[in-house]
Write an enzyme that holds these catalytic residues in place. Structure first.
Site, mmCIF file in Angstrom:
data_model
loop_
_atom_site.group_PDB
_atom_site.id
_atom_site.type_symbol
_atom_site.label_atom_id
_atom_site.label_comp_id
_atom_site.label_asym_id
_atom_site.label_seq_id
_atom_site.Cartn_x
_atom_site.Cartn_y
_atom_site.Cartn_z
ATOM 1 N N ASP A 13 98.371 -13.731 170.392
ATOM 2 C CA ASP A 13 98.649 -12.476 170.361
ATOM 3 C C ASP A 13 98.010 -11.747 169.263
ATOM 4 O O ASP A 13 98.454 -11.861 168.099
ATOM 5 C CB ASP A 13 100.268 -12.278 170.680
ATOM 6 C CG ASP A 13 100.441 -10.692 170.736
ATOM 7 O OD1 ASP A 13 99.749 -9.692 169.867
ATOM 8 O OD2 ASP A 13 101.561 -10.427 171.450
ATOM 9 N N ASP A 32 101.238 -15.801 167.031
ATOM 10 C CA ASP A 32 102.174 -15.568 168.166
ATOM 11 C C ASP A 32 101.665 -16.047 169.412
ATOM 12 O O ASP A 32 100.581 -15.574 169.910
ATOM 13 C CB ASP A 32 102.826 -13.959 167.980
ATOM 14 C CG ASP A 32 103.578 -13.903 169.185
ATOM 15 O OD1 ASP A 32 104.547 -15.035 169.831
ATOM 16 O OD2 ASP A 32 103.913 -12.994 169.911
ATOM 17 N N ASP A 35 102.385 -17.024 173.306
ATOM 18 C CA ASP A 35 103.460 -16.630 174.129
ATOM 19 C C ASP A 35 102.977 -17.238 175.766
ATOM 20 O O ASP A 35 101.760 -16.788 175.928
ATOM 21 C CB ASP A 35 103.458 -15.072 174.224
ATOM 22 C CG ASP A 35 104.956 -14.426 174.791
ATOM 23 O OD1 ASP A 35 105.706 -14.041 174.048
ATOM 24 O OD2 ASP A 35 105.238 -14.866 176.251
#
Lengths: 371, 348
Positions: free
Chosen positions: A279, A93, A95
């Site tokens: 992440d 992930d 972001d």
């Protein structure tokens, strides 16, 4: 329900009436979560096939819908232990709000600067690590837009699904270069200082090659800055750059009068600059619920679409799927937002006619309300 | 005994082969042999049961299972070989996560000691544990799942999804960790076995002395402090103090608490700090007595763990043993124990 939330759900309902969401592979072993007030109001949902999943989405119209990276024997049982976890996809992930950039908007917003930063990081993750080091093929790395400000990479290859949490942590440490030890990578005194050569596999070679490239650039100041060595050392290195570069090819780190600890510092400094940031929690958590690809992110109206070519993806244009029929809105805040090919100027108190997708985006982000 | 005489008839139990099976109780060769023996859980040899029980207790209390491998008596070797699968059953039935974890670790330690002497078997044993090694390469998933702390993936030669195991000690450590995880997995599963074993497992749970497992240096009576057995981090701190370089609070605290807990008397500790700049004997003595809990709040401070040492950057030059311990004092205990054992043996 607040009036704008009612509007958002009406728009999503219209969308889902015409479009189906694709089922993830082995849908019957996945847990689902759905939410409208929060990202997840309900979890422990399970669907036996694509049809039942779409029926659920059409009848309850959640703003957010997510599914498990993990596979379970009984995905709807609770508590978690009774689901009988089997394995899990490997997920990364990325972001936009994780990276330092020059943009000054608040964390709930995105712009071209921060989105291109996160795109660049995702491309590096794929091209510098997942393909060459971990041996995944392009086709095995499934890139998905998160629907808001980042990307999810899903890897569903069978062996990767068998990674334990500890194994996933090892992988994350590799990506972030945490625990990197120059000694373990071959730094040693054998009369002269020896270390990894540019041909070496893994981090040793990565760093040697990058250093060699920096040195070949011939700029001492640049070298000092990017390799974290003192300027006098950098100057000496540049003055002997051909010998140093040739030395690095052989794993000989003694071609110039630079101390071992300076080289080791440079080594770690370069590693930090080459590592990628993802992440950690998402990759580690093998029971994580993650946005369902091809569903709509209720906070933007963007579709969490599959991406064929990350480098060419435009996250403020390509995921627009809502219609273009005109809606009248009233601005709540001053903010310029690029959506597709135009920049929308939201102004507090000002009434505007916007295409549906922009009206949705503005309402969801609290920039305007529908009249 | 019936099985052994039967086996003798068929001449299948060569002593050297048996000894291999005892050393590597999970190898495919051992499994074949155990199958052949048709060990009957309903009416087990009481000596095997006793040995299995002891194996678990030793593992938990002393981190040491010491399989009997030297015997030339096939009965003894067979008993030892059969004790392993039964010990796993007992550890599992104990239902005690402390017992399970410690036992698995002790078995892996025993394996490591054998493999260090004969690393040529490591590759085959890795395959027996389900991870075949081809031309020195192992798939990264298998490596990451069993990567020992001192051989982290980040420091490995990773290329196209494979890790190259260039050094023998990495391979040995890897196989030991695979084995430890395999035992933990095996004993985590519920087992269907005759009832009698449940009560034996309950006995283990009751008998095992948890304090022994945690025993400090003092209780172990390791004898005089032997600085040569200190972990590399502490040796480095002593060198730092001796070099006369200035020492920050954290390294000072680490070194003094370690030495106190290793039972070094107060005066030699003071001597170690003497070359540091601005040394003041009275202050140093007070500081050490304070850490011992003799002055001030009365709290006796323990030395920082490896994790904390890493955080403060005082963990340096970790060696193979460092990967297996979580506290600098454990390093010292392990070293002193094996030294003591070696001494006991040569003395006897």
């Amino acid at each position: 329900m607040e009036p704008s939330k009612e509007y958002l759900r009406r728009k999503l309902s219209e969308y889902y009436d015409k479009h189906s969401v694709l089922a993830p592979p082995r849908i019957d072993q996945r847990e689902f979560g759905a939410g409208s007030d929060k990202k997840i109001d309900f979890r422990h949902l399970a669907f036996r096939d694509e049809n039942t999943m779409n029926t659920y989405i059409r009848t309850s119209v959640p703003l957010y819908i997510s599914y498990s990276a993990g596979y379970y024997e009984f995905p709807d049982k609770r508590p978690m232990a009774r689901k009988n976890w089997q394995s899990a996809d490997l997920i990364f992930d990325l972001d936009a709000d994780e990276y330092e950039t020059s943009c000054d908007h608040d964390a709930s917003m995105v712009c071209d600067i921060c989105m291109s930063r996160v795109t660049e990081e995702a491309v590096r993750l794929v091209e510098d690590f997942l393909i060459p080091d971990f041996g995944f093929s392009k086709g095995e790395i499934i890139s998905v837009f998160s629907g808001n400000r980042g990307y999810h990479l899903h890897i569903r290859r069978e062996d990767a699904q068998q990674l334990s949490q500890q194994g996933r942590k090892e992988l994350l440490d590799y990506l972030s270069s945490r625990g990197l030890e120059p000694n373990a990578l071959g730094f040693r005194m054998e009369g002269h200082l020896r270390g990894p050569s540019t041909a070496e596999k893994g981090w040793g070679g990565k760093i040697a090659r990058h250093l060699s490239k920096l040195i070949a650039g011939g700029d001492a100041k640049e070298l000092a800055k990017k390799a974290g060595v003192g300027l006098p050392s950098a100057k000496r290195i540049i003055a002997n750059k051909h010998e140093v570069i040739n030395g690095l090819e052989q794993g000989h780190w003694d071609k110039v009068n630079v101390r071992r600890d300076s080289w080791e510092r440079a080594f770690k400094h370069v590693a930090a600059s080459l590592s990628v940031k993802v992440d950690q929690g998402v990759t580690m958590d093998v029971s994580r619920l993650i946005r369902l690809p091809t569903s709509i992110h209720g906070g933007t109206g963007f579709v969490a679409c599959y991406i064929r070519n990350l480098g060419k993806f435009d996250p403020l244009k390509d995921p627009i799927v809502l219609g273009t029929s005109v809606e009248r809105v009233k601005g709540l805040k001053d903010m310029d937002v690029r959506l597709g090919d135009e920049t929308i100027e939201f102004r507090a108190g000002k009434e505007m006619d916007l295409p549906e997708y922009a009206a949705y985006y503005g309402c969801a982000k609290g920039l305007c309300v529908v009249e | 005994m019936r099985i052994t005489s039967l086996a003798r008839c068929f001449r299948i139990f060569d002593i050297n082969r048996l000894s291999y099976c005892v050393r590597y109780p999970f190898s495919s060769r051992t499994k074949d042999m155990v199958k052949l023996l048709k060990f009957d859980l309903e009416s087990p040899d009481p000596l095997v049961v006793e040995r299995a029980k002891q194996r678990v207790i030793d593992g938990v209390e002393r981190n040491l299972v010491e399989p009997e491998t030297q015997s030339r008596n096939d009965k003894i070797l067979i008993r030892e070989m059969l004790a392993f699968p039964l010990a796993k059953i007992l550890a599992s039935l104990s239902g005690d996560s402390f017992v399970k974890r410690r036992y698995a670790r002790a078995e892996a330690n025993a394996l490591r000691r054998f493999l260090e002497k004969e690393p040529q078997f490591a590759s085959q044993l890795s395959a027996d544990l389900g991870v075949p090694i081809t031309e020195g390469f192992v798939p990264f998933v298998a490596y990451a799942n069993a990567a020992p702390e001192q051989y982290k993936l980040v420091n490995a030669e990773l290329d196209s999804g494979r890790v190259r195991l260039r050094r023998q000690e990495t391979l040995v450590e890897f196989v030991a960790e695979l084995f430890r995880q395999r035992i933990e997995e095996d004993i985590a599963k519920p087992m269907k076995v005759p009832k009698r074993y449940t009560s034996i497992a309950a006995e283990i749970k009751g008998e095992v002395n948890r304090d022994k497992a945690y025993s400090s240096v003092k209780e172990m009576n390791l004898g005089p402090v032997t600085t040569s057995e200190f972990p590399p981090c502490i040796t480095a701190l002593i060198e730092l103090a001796q070099s006369g370089a200035p020492m920050a609070h954290q390294p000072r605290f680490t070194l003094s608490t370690f030495l106190i807990n290793a039972n070094m008397p107060i005066d030699p500790i003071i001597e170690i700090f003497r070359p540091t700049p601005n040394f003041n004997e009275n202050k140093t003595r007070y500081y050490i007595e304070y850490s011992m809990g003799k002055k001030g709040s009365g709290t006796k401070y323990s030395a920082p763990s490896c994790e904390k040492m890493k955080f403060y950057g005082t963990c340096v030059n970790p060696d193979a043993l460092c990967g297996r311990i979580k506290h600098p004092l454990s390093y010292y205990i392990v070293k002193m124990r094996s030294k003591k054992q070696a001494g006991d043996k040569s003395g006897a």
